[in-house]
Design a protein around this motif. Structure first.
Motif, PDB file in Angstrom:
ATOM      1  N   GLU A 199       0.832  -1.198   0.000  1.00 56.59           N
ATOM      2  CA  GLU A 199       0.000   0.000   0.000  1.00 56.59           C
ATOM      3  C   GLU A 199       0.869   1.252   0.000  1.00 56.59           C
ATOM      4  N   ASP A 200       0.337   2.320  -0.625  1.00 51.05           N
ATOM      5  CA  ASP A 200       1.085   3.575  -0.668  1.00 51.05           C
ATOM      6  C   ASP A 200       1.298   4.116   0.741  1.00 51.05           C
ATOM      7  N   CYS A 201       2.442   4.711   0.923  1.00 47.38           N
ATOM      8  CA  CYS A 201       2.809   5.253   2.228  1.00 47.38           C
ATOM      9  C   CYS A 201       3.603   6.529   1.993  1.00 47.38           C
ATOM     10  N   TRP A 202       3.164   7.636   2.624  1.00 46.21           N
ATOM     11  CA  TRP A 202       3.879   8.903   2.518  1.00 46.21           C
ATOM     12  C   TRP A 202       4.598   9.183   3.842  1.00 46.21           C
ATOM     13  N   LYS A 203       5.850   9.564   3.736  1.00 44.97           N
ATOM     14  CA  LYS A 203       6.644   9.878   4.923  1.00 44.97           C
ATOM     15  C   LYS A 203       7.044  11.345   4.894  1.00 44.97           C
ATOM     16  N   PHE A 204       7.094  11.949   6.089  1.00 45.75           N
ATOM     17  CA  PHE A 204       7.461  13.359   6.233  1.00 45.75           C
ATOM     18  C   PHE A 204       8.771  13.435   7.020  1.00 45.75           C
ATOM     19  N   THR A 235      15.130   8.137  13.128  1.00 41.32           N
ATOM     20  CA  THR A 235      14.964   6.900  12.377  1.00 41.32           C
ATOM     21  C   THR A 235      16.345   6.257  12.214  1.00 41.32           C
ATOM     22  N   PRO A 236      16.478   4.945  12.240  1.00 42.63           N
ATOM     23  CA  PRO A 236      15.458   3.890  12.086  1.00 42.63           C
ATOM     24  C   PRO A 236      15.038   3.226  13.384  1.00 42.63           C
ATOM     25  N   TYR A 237      15.032   3.940  14.486  1.00 46.04           N
ATOM     26  CA  TYR A 237      14.686   3.309  15.764  1.00 46.04           C
ATOM     27  C   TYR A 237      13.219   2.921  15.849  1.00 46.04           C
ATOM     28  N   ASN A 238      12.335   3.718  15.242  1.00 46.28           N
ATOM     29  CA  ASN A 238      10.922   3.389  15.311  1.00 46.28           C
ATOM     30  C   ASN A 238      10.557   2.374  14.228  1.00 46.28           C
ATOM     31  N   ARG A 239       9.432   1.737  14.370  1.00 50.80           N
ATOM     32  CA  ARG A 239       8.973   0.742  13.412  1.00 50.80           C
ATOM     33  C   ARG A 239       8.609   1.430  12.095  1.00 50.80           C
ATOM     34  N   GLU A 241       6.179   1.128   9.996  1.00 51.40           N
ATOM     35  CA  GLU A 241       4.769   1.501   9.840  1.00 51.40           C
ATOM     36  C   GLU A 241       4.406   2.744  10.640  1.00 51.40           C
ATOM     37  N   ASP A 242       5.218   3.065  11.662  1.00 55.12           N
ATOM     38  CA  ASP A 242       4.939   4.276  12.436  1.00 55.12           C
ATOM     39  C   ASP A 242       5.114   5.548  11.592  1.00 55.12           C
ATOM     40  N   GLU A 243       5.884   5.439  10.542  1.00 55.08           N
ATOM     41  CA  GLU A 243       6.179   6.607   9.718  1.00 55.08           C
ATOM     42  C   GLU A 243       5.186   6.794   8.569  1.00 55.08           C
ATOM     43  N   CYS A 244       4.246   5.877   8.404  1.00 48.42           N
ATOM     44  CA  CYS A 244       3.342   5.907   7.245  1.00 48.42           C
ATOM     45  C   CYS A 244       2.140   6.823   7.478  1.00 48.42           C
ATOM     46  N   TRP A 245       1.927   7.698   6.516  1.00 48.99           N
ATOM     47  CA  TRP A 245       0.764   8.584   6.484  1.00 48.99           C
ATOM     48  C   TRP A 245       0.090   8.447   5.113  1.00 48.99           C
ATOM     49  N   LYS A 246      -1.126   8.925   5.039  1.00 45.04           N
ATOM     50  CA  LYS A 246      -1.847   8.979   3.751  1.00 45.04           C
ATOM     51  C   LYS A 246      -2.253  10.417   3.493  1.00 45.04           C
ATOM     52  N   ILE A 247      -2.016  10.913   2.276  1.00 44.20           N
ATOM     53  CA  ILE A 247      -2.370  12.285   1.896  1.00 44.20           C
ATOM     54  C   ILE A 247      -3.531  12.218   0.913  1.00 44.20           C
ATOM     55  N   GLN A 248      -4.665  12.794   1.288  1.00 46.92           N
ATOM     56  CA  GLN A 248      -5.879  12.762   0.467  1.00 46.92           C
ATOM     57  C   GLN A 248      -6.238  14.173  -0.001  1.00 46.92           C
ATOM     58  N   LYS A 262      -3.099   9.412   9.596  1.00 50.53           N
ATOM     59  CA  LYS A 262      -2.209   8.325  10.051  1.00 50.53           C
ATOM     60  C   LYS A 262      -2.760   7.018   9.508  1.00 50.53           C
ATOM     61  N   SER A 263      -1.961   6.336   8.687  1.00 46.96           N
ATOM     62  CA  SER A 263      -2.488   5.186   7.956  1.00 46.96           C
ATOM     63  C   SER A 263      -2.188   3.845   8.606  1.00 46.96           C
ATOM     64  N   ARG A 264      -1.173   3.785   9.488  1.00 48.18           N
ATOM     65  CA  ARG A 264      -0.813   2.498  10.087  1.00 48.18           C
ATOM     66  C   ARG A 264      -0.342   2.692  11.526  1.00 48.18           C
ATOM     67  N   ALA A 265      -0.193   1.561  12.193  1.00 49.28           N
ATOM     68  CA  ALA A 265       0.342   1.506  13.551  1.00 49.28           C
ATOM     69  C   ALA A 265      -0.528   2.283  14.530  1.00 49.28           C
ATOM     70  N   ARG A 266       0.097   2.858  15.538  1.00 52.14           N
ATOM     71  CA  ARG A 266      -0.671   3.533  16.586  1.00 52.14           C
ATOM     72  C   ARG A 266      -1.431   4.753  16.056  1.00 52.14           C
TER      73      ARG A 266
END
Length: 304
Positions: A199-204, A235-239, A241-248, A262-266
């Protein structure tokens, strides 16, 4: 007898001579009158000829003027007819088939005023049915440029016009808090489009003077309303998926706008908002799914 004959002859001669003289005088007067009549007729002919010539010129001018006025009236009539024809359909409507009536433009098309044609939006853009301007076309998916820095500005809500920054106070050695402020420094972010589990994942990635290179995440810090507090984390200490966002992409008052979720994880499914004030000109960046927090969840993304 001789005297009588002589007198009669004399009288006859006198009468004949008198008659001849009268005839001569009468003929001369008649000739003079005839000549005068011919001269007057000639003068009248010349006068009528001259008057006829002037009338022709005036008539030609009048005809030319009439023709010019008719041409101008015809052009004006044609312009009116063209305007009426162009304005047959209202904004957002067009004639979609030959001989058809005006219909609302289909999705991903628009029709401005003074047109009866529906035009397609640019590639990658969409528009609702009946869009009346190219400004009503917008992108639904954000495609970042490689090595391009961006600024994120809040649209609507109490923090409207403020920019997202990663220079807030330190949370721990690996992370810091994120807030919004009005200053024109330390606002730069690198947006990276990747994928996670198909799945698409945007990171900031923050590019400011402080916390440079750290990624936008949400961990365990929460507000009293159970909204997640946004961080920048080493990074890369966090998982991953914690870095994944979705831009709509959305349309906000005829302007391109974005929701960042926020698309994944917590805290997955919660949107990036600014509803909690830090001080007079700074607001916390949080994620929330509460209705009252999502009245104005929009952001503008600009190339820096």
């Amino acid at each position: 007898d001789h005297d009588d004959d002589h007198d009669e002859d004399h009288d006859d001669y006198h009468v004949d001579a008198h008659d001849d003289d009268h005839d001569d005088v009468h003929d001369d007067d008649h000739d003079d009158d005839h000549d005068d009549d011919q001269d007057e007729d000639h003068d009248e002919d010349e006068m009528f000829y001259e008057e006829g010539t002037i009338s022709d010129e005036m008539l030609n001018e009048m005809l030319n003027e009439d023709a010019t006025m008719e041409d101008e009236e015809l052009e004006a009539t044609e312009e009116i007819m063209i305007e009426v024809e162009v304005e047959e359909c209202g904004r957002g409507s067009g004639i979609l088939r030959d001989g058809g009536d005006c219909e609302l433009c289909p999705e991903n098309h628009y029709s401005p005023a003074m047109s009866d044609e529906c035009f397609p939006c640019e590639d990658g853009q969409r528009a609702d049915r009946g869009a009346g301007s190219s400004e009503h076309c917008y992108y639904t998916s954000f495609e970042p440029e490689e090595d391009q820095d961006y600024e994120l500005e809040k649209l609507g809500g109490p923090a409207e016009g403020l920019f997202l920054t990663g220079t807030s106070e330190k949370r721990n050695k690996n992370s810091g808090f994120v807030h919004l402020h009005s200053e024109d420094r330390n606002n730069l972010w690198r947006i990276i489009k990747t994928s996670f589990k198909g799945e698409d994942c945007w990171k900031f990635e923050f590019q400011g003077e402080r916390n440079e290179g750290r990624m936008l995440v949400v961990h365990g810090s929460v507000t009293k309303d159970d909204d997640g507090r946004v961080l920048v984390h080493k990074t890369p200490y966090n998982r991953p998926e914690d870095e994944c966002w979705k831009i709509q992409g959305f349309l906000h008052f005829n302007n391109q706008a974005w929701k960042i979720r926020k698309s994944r994880a917590r805290h997955a499914g919660k949107y990036l908002v600014a509803i909690n004030e830090m001080d007079s000109d700074q607001w916390w960046a949080d994620v929330s799914d509460r209705a009252e927090a999502l009245e104005e969840p929009y952001w503008a993304i600009y190339e820096a």
